[in-house]
Design a protein around this motif. Structure first.
Motif, PDB file in Angstrom:
ATOM      1  N   ARG A  45      56.762  24.921  56.612  1.00 25.12           N
ATOM      2  CA  ARG A  45      55.673  24.272  55.805  1.00 25.12           C
ATOM      3  C   ARG A  45      55.774  22.714  55.567  1.00 25.12           C
ATOM      4  NH1 ARG A  45      52.692  28.064  52.230  1.00 25.12           N
ATOM      5  NH2 ARG A  45      52.526  26.442  50.587  1.00 25.12           N
ATOM      6  N   ARG A  69      50.842  34.084  55.025  1.00 25.48           N
ATOM      7  CA  ARG A  69      49.327  34.508  54.693  1.00 25.48           C
ATOM      8  C   ARG A  69      48.816  34.240  55.973  1.00 25.48           C
ATOM      9  NH1 ARG A  69      49.281  33.663  48.467  1.00 25.48           N
ATOM     10  NH2 ARG A  69      51.411  33.579  48.269  1.00 25.48           N
ATOM     11  N   ALA A  71      45.512  33.743  56.744  1.00 29.55           N
ATOM     12  CA  ALA A  71      44.098  32.787  56.869  1.00 29.55           C
ATOM     13  C   ALA A  71      43.042  33.509  57.483  1.00 29.55           C
ATOM     14  CB  ALA A  71      44.468  31.597  57.387  1.00 29.55           C
ATOM     15  N   LEU A  88      36.645  24.656  61.665  1.00 32.23           N
ATOM     16  CA  LEU A  88      37.505  23.846  60.987  1.00 32.23           C
ATOM     17  C   LEU A  88      38.247  22.744  61.832  1.00 32.23           C
ATOM     18  CD1 LEU A  88      38.840  23.957  57.799  1.00 32.23           C
ATOM     19  CD2 LEU A  88      40.593  25.303  58.884  1.00 32.23           C
TER      20      LEU A  88
ATOM     21  N   LEU B  12      29.591  33.923  53.960  1.00 34.38           N
ATOM     22  CA  LEU B  12      30.640  34.632  53.455  1.00 34.38           C
ATOM     23  C   LEU B  12      29.909  34.915  51.880  1.00 34.38           C
ATOM     24  CD1 LEU B  12      33.402  35.020  53.771  1.00 34.38           C
ATOM     25  CD2 LEU B  12      34.033  32.855  52.848  1.00 34.38           C
ATOM     26  N   ARG B  71      40.471  33.224  46.329  1.00 34.52           N
ATOM     27  CA  ARG B  71      40.528  34.018  47.513  1.00 34.52           C
ATOM     28  C   ARG B  71      41.137  33.115  48.551  1.00 34.52           C
ATOM     29  NH1 ARG B  71      37.129  36.855  50.423  1.00 34.52           N
ATOM     30  NH2 ARG B  71      35.697  35.145  50.474  1.00 34.52           N
ATOM     31  N   ASP B  72      40.714  32.145  48.793  1.00 33.98           N
ATOM     32  CA  ASP B  72      41.128  30.950  49.786  1.00 33.98           C
ATOM     33  C   ASP B  72      42.594  30.726  49.741  1.00 33.98           C
ATOM     34  OD1 ASP B  72      38.529  30.729  50.755  1.00 33.98           O
ATOM     35  OD2 ASP B  72      38.125  28.942  49.792  1.00 33.98           O
ATOM     36  N   ASN B  75      44.520  34.257  50.403  1.00 36.28           N
ATOM     37  CA  ASN B  75      44.737  34.967  51.919  1.00 36.28           C
ATOM     38  C   ASN B  75      45.173  33.593  52.738  1.00 36.28           C
ATOM     39  OD1 ASN B  75      42.429  33.164  52.471  1.00 36.28           O
ATOM     40  ND2 ASN B  75      40.949  35.064  52.284  1.00 36.28           N
ATOM     41  N   GLY B  76      45.401  32.486  52.442  1.00 33.19           N
ATOM     42  CA  GLY B  76      45.954  31.612  53.214  1.00 33.19           C
ATOM     43  C   GLY B  76      44.919  30.662  53.857  1.00 33.19           C
ATOM     44  N   VAL B  77      43.761  30.762  53.666  1.00 35.91           N
ATOM     45  CA  VAL B  77      42.813  29.729  54.327  1.00 35.91           C
ATOM     46  C   VAL B  77      42.916  28.661  53.537  1.00 35.91           C
ATOM     47  CG1 VAL B  77      40.341  29.450  54.058  1.00 35.91           C
ATOM     48  CG2 VAL B  77      40.777  31.539  54.767  1.00 35.91           C
ATOM     49  N   GLU B  79      45.513  26.618  52.858  1.00 39.72           N
ATOM     50  CA  GLU B  79      46.731  26.135  53.757  1.00 39.72           C
ATOM     51  C   GLU B  79      46.036  25.503  55.046  1.00 39.72           C
ATOM     52  OE1 GLU B  79      50.364  29.236  52.296  1.00 39.72           O
ATOM     53  OE2 GLU B  79      49.423  28.986  54.438  1.00 39.72           O
ATOM     54  N   GLN B  80      45.183  26.495  55.557  1.00 39.50           N
ATOM     55  CA  GLN B  80      44.539  25.877  56.666  1.00 39.50           C
ATOM     56  C   GLN B  80      43.736  24.992  56.811  1.00 39.50           C
ATOM     57  OE1 GLN B  80      45.530  26.874  59.669  1.00 39.50           O
ATOM     58  NE2 GLN B  80      47.092  28.387  59.071  1.00 39.50           N
ATOM     59  N   ILE B  81      42.821  24.936  55.634  1.00 42.60           N
ATOM     60  CA  ILE B  81      41.808  23.701  55.131  1.00 42.60           C
ATOM     61  C   ILE B  81      42.844  22.461  55.287  1.00 42.60           C
ATOM     62  CG2 ILE B  81      40.323  22.659  53.749  1.00 42.60           C
ATOM     63  CD1 ILE B  81      39.301  25.690  53.287  1.00 42.60           C
ATOM     64  N   CYS B  83      45.871  21.749  56.115  1.00 37.72           N
ATOM     65  CA  CYS B  83      46.789  21.387  57.420  1.00 37.72           C
ATOM     66  C   CYS B  83      45.961  21.498  58.816  1.00 37.72           C
ATOM     67  CB  CYS B  83      48.075  21.999  57.592  1.00 37.72           C
ATOM     68  SG  CYS B  83      47.969  23.595  58.297  1.00 37.72           S
ATOM     69  N   ARG B  95      32.484  22.892  50.216  1.00 35.36           N
ATOM     70  CA  ARG B  95      32.790  24.189  49.299  1.00 35.36           C
ATOM     71  C   ARG B  95      32.481  23.886  47.962  1.00 35.36           C
ATOM     72  NH1 ARG B  95      36.887  28.448  51.010  1.00 35.36           N
ATOM     73  NH2 ARG B  95      35.880  28.671  53.041  1.00 35.36           N
ATOM     74  N   LEU B 149      43.839  22.583  40.304  1.00 35.56           N
ATOM     75  CA  LEU B 149      45.152  22.905  39.629  1.00 35.56           C
ATOM     76  C   LEU B 149      45.662  24.107  39.097  1.00 35.56           C
ATOM     77  CD1 LEU B 149      44.814  19.365  37.642  1.00 35.56           C
ATOM     78  CD2 LEU B 149      46.615  19.954  39.668  1.00 35.56           C
ATOM     79  N   PHE B 153      48.197  29.663  39.806  1.00 40.47           N
ATOM     80  CA  PHE B 153      48.697  30.494  38.691  1.00 40.47           C
ATOM     81  C   PHE B 153      47.794  31.852  38.431  1.00 40.47           C
ATOM     82  CE2 PHE B 153      48.703  26.209  36.676  1.00 40.47           C
ATOM     83  CZ  PHE B 153      49.886  26.005  37.108  1.00 40.47           C
ATOM     84  N   VAL B 218      49.105  24.304  46.629  1.00 43.29           N
ATOM     85  CA  VAL B 218      49.494  25.113  47.616  1.00 43.29           C
ATOM     86  C   VAL B 218      51.105  24.940  47.880  1.00 43.29           C
ATOM     87  CG1 VAL B 218      47.649  25.129  49.174  1.00 43.29           C
ATOM     88  CG2 VAL B 218      49.175  23.074  49.330  1.00 43.29           C
ATOM     89  N   GLN B 221      53.560  27.843  45.859  1.00 42.40           N
ATOM     90  CA  GLN B 221      53.678  29.263  46.672  1.00 42.40           C
ATOM     91  C   GLN B 221      55.097  29.360  46.974  1.00 42.40           C
ATOM     92  OE1 GLN B 221      50.682  29.518  49.667  1.00 42.40           O
ATOM     93  NE2 GLN B 221      49.414  30.491  48.220  1.00 42.40           N
TER      94      GLN B 221
END
Lengths: 198, 221, 245
Positions: A45, A69, A71, A88, B12, B71-72, B75-77, B79-81, B83, B95, B149, B153, B218, B221
């Motif tokens: 990470r 996860r 994604a 993206l 979505l 939800r993002d 499910n890891g979305v 992190e992708q946004i 990185c 969003r 923020l 939690f 993020v 986690q």
């Protein structure tokens, strides 16, 4: 393509693992090994610029990151998810490209069912299709073997080898060594007697 | 690209109708509970309408905010946004904008119904809609910072309310005032400008603060 | 040049710990002198208000606490900016130290306001403009406090609370303005507080002394808390061990 010198990730002001040095050239793989809690995920990470607390230096350009996860949005199907990931990164993928990628991971039959209905292993395969579609040179994969069946693992090794043969580089963490050619090994060691965190 | 992401975001939403409809149901439920709770001897024709309408809008927004990134995150979305995207800021801005569409804008469009249920007379309804249109962006953009923020939690709802509701106070004050004045037939353009101003400030700092907040979350986690 | 050097040195907790000893003592002495002088002057020598009698004297506690409470929040916002721009560890220490102090002062301001309101307005609590903005300030403090409690990671805790402090500080003027507007619209001057400019010199001079004293007092407590926090965070380092041993 990917290098780190004296890299130490930190959590709450404490060092997570002993300093890490490596250099990864095109066509190489790095297998990151280490005990549970040694900090493999944190290292990955950090390289993916998600974890921002670290000392030392690293260089990592044009990478793809795959965490625990996957994604994948469970309400979208595989094709929609892959399209979204392309957008993206500012890339438009045609349907044929996406279907051929799904075909390579043997997921073309389930390509239109919502990801919520796919099994863990099947979702892993969809994630692999995402790697195939990306133009990133460096893949950073966190335990890609998880939940894959025998044929899935063979597929994974095939895909990693192909990516390296095509001039890419892969860094992945795992607990089982994979039969990947041209492989370096990196062992992450936790810092002894973790300091008392307040 | 942003436009394409925008359309997939709408798709979505169409898959996840609960995210849109549940807060709306809460909105009407809240109005009903209030109206029933008021003693029938009180001729409440719109005395409390401004305050109650805005109060319920705040709560509805808060409920919807909790799910903004949940939800993002899971499910890891997210992190992708952060990185993988060239400009995470734009994706996050989009969003929040979509969030405003299905809370703020939708509430604005439904305002005549809510207004009539609360006893606001028809002549005041255009102003009510205008006030909601100008005020609700502030709720979404300030609220998104709190949502960013607290997304780390599992039960961040109360904390989100604690962080965000004090900052909603100016919107409530000006918004309720505008509606009260409109009911009384007084022109109150000045406070409409204030609502617009607050929304502009929120729009300026909200997306930045939200991006920073998500980058912090993020790492939890 | 001097300032730049100073700024760089602030990055080192050890240096700050050593240098702040003198500041802390200075603040403590100044606070003691100013508060005692202000208190005696205000309570014993200042003339009684012709309308409120002696009950107005609580102003000498109420106004200083309310002013300092707000200043402390704003300094948390400034510390937050320092944390983000320069990644200075000391800024988080400052936020951690300011938080309980500001919270207590805000609570004290609300309480003393109620005590003052009872004889003057005839009620412990009134939804007056300033009351509300002070109450909102308390909620802003509580929000940051709750967030800090929820985040176990010390670095992330600092960044998150810094972000909230910055956003809150930007919002404070808007909140104050909106609340003042709301107040004037709803209660057009039915309660006229004895404003400072209308006060005679004998009344506001001790108030000024008290305000300055309260600032020094807050400065002293915040510095003391920062020093304790530094010792706790650096407890494994050589210099702290040497200090304690």
């Amino acid at each position: 393509m990917l290098s780190a010198s004296n890299l130490i990730s930190q959590r709450g002001g404490m060092d997570v693992f002993k300093s890490i040095n490596f250099e990864l050239k095109a066509g190489q793989c790095v297998e990151v090994l280490g005990d549970n809690g040694a900090g493999k995920t944190t290292l990955l990470r950090t390289l993916a610029k998600i974890h921002t607390q670290y000392n030392g230096h690293f260089r990592c350009d044009n990478f793809l990151y795959q965490g625990h996860r996957l994604a994948l949005d469970e309400l979208l199907n595989a094709v929609e998810n892959l399209t979204w990931h392309g957008h993206l990164r500012g890339q438009v993928r045609s349907e044929e490209q996406i279907f051929s990628a799904l075909d390579r991971v043997e997921m073309s039959r389930n390509s239109l069912s919502p990801c919520a209905q796919l099994s863990q292993g099947q979702q892993r395969r969809v994630a692999m299709a995402r790697w195939l579609l990306s133009v990133a040179g460096v893949w950073i994969l966190d335990e890609p073997v998880t939940a894959l069946d025998q044929s899935g693992q063979e597929l994974l090794v095939r895909i990693l080898n192909q990516h390296c043969a095509g001039g890419g580089a892969v860094l992945y963490s795992t607990h089982v060594t994979l039969p990947v050619v041209n492989k370096l090994t990196l062992v992450v060691e936790a810092v002894e007697n973790q300091r008392f965190a307040r | 690209m942003i436009l394409r992401l925008f359309f997939s975001e709408l798709r979505l939403l169409s898959r996840n109708k609960a995210q849109v409809l549940n807060p709306l149901a809460f909105l009407f439920l809240g109005v009903m509970l209030f109206s029933v709770g008021v003693p029938s001897t009180v001729q409440s024709n719109g005395i409390y309408a401004g305050a109650v309408l805005w109060f319920i809008v705040l709560l509805t927004n808060l409920l919807a905010l909790d799910g903004l990134f949940r939800r993002d995150y899971d499910n890891g979305v997210l992190e992708q946004i952060l990185c993988a995207s060239e400009i995470p800021f734009m994706v996050i801005l989009m969003r929040i904008f979509v969030h405003w569409l299905h809370t703020g804008l939708l509430i604005t469009l439904l305002a005549p119904l809510l207004g009539l249920a609360l006893g606001i007379e028809a002549h005041a309804l255009p102003v009510v809609m205008l006030a909601l249109l100008l005020g609700t962006p502030a709720l979404s953009f300030i609220g998104a910072t709190g949502a960013a923020l607290t997304v780390g939690f599992s039960r961040g709802g109360v904390l989100l309310a604690l962080l965000v509701l004090p900052l909603f106070l100016p919107v409530l004050i000006f918004g309720a005032n505008v509606i009260n004045d409109a009911v009384a037939g007084i022109d109150n353009t000045a406070q409409l400008y204030w609502l617009a101003f607050i929304s502009m400030v929120a729009f300026t700092i909200g997306p930045f603060a939200t991006t920073v907040g998500l980058k912090i979350s993020v790492q939890l986690q | 040049m001097f300032l730049r050097e100073f700024w760089h040195k602030l990055g080192s907790p050890k240096w700050f710990y050593q240098i702040s000893t003198g500041w802390m003592i200075g603040f403590a002495v100044a606070a003691l002198v100013l508060l005692v002088v202000g208190m005696v002057w205000g309570l014993a020598f200042a003339p009684a208000d012709y309308q409120q009698g002696n009950s107005f004297r609580i102003i000498y506690v109420h106004v200083p606490t309310a002013m300092v409470a707000q200043s402390v929040y704003i300094s948390m916002g400034v510390a937050g900016i320092v944390l983000f721009v320069w990644r200075m560890k000391l800024a988080d220490v400052a936020i951690a130290a300011c938080l309980p102090v500001g919270m207590m002062l805000t609570a004290l301001a609300l309480f003393s306001g109620g005590v003052w309101g009872r004889p003057t307005w005839g009620t412990w609590w009134e939804w007056d403009g300033r009351t509300v903005s002070t109450l909102v300030l308390l909620f802003l403090y509580i929000g940051i406090y709750a967030l800090r409690e929820a985040i176990p990671d010390i670095t992330l805790r600092g960044r998150a609370s810094a972000l909230v402090a910055i956003v809150g500080t930007i919002n404070i003027p808007i909140i104050k303005y909106s609340v003042d507007w709301w107040h004037t619209l709803h209660q057009p001057g039915s309660f006229s507080l004895t404003e400072k400019p209308t006060m005679p010199v004998e009344m506001w001079a001790p108030l000024l002394v008290m305000v300055l004293g309260m600032y020094c007092f807050a400065g002293y407590i915040i510095l003391a808390r920062m020093r304790i926090e530094i010792l706790l965070r650096e407890q494994r380092t050589q210099w702290v061990r040497g200090l304690v041993a």
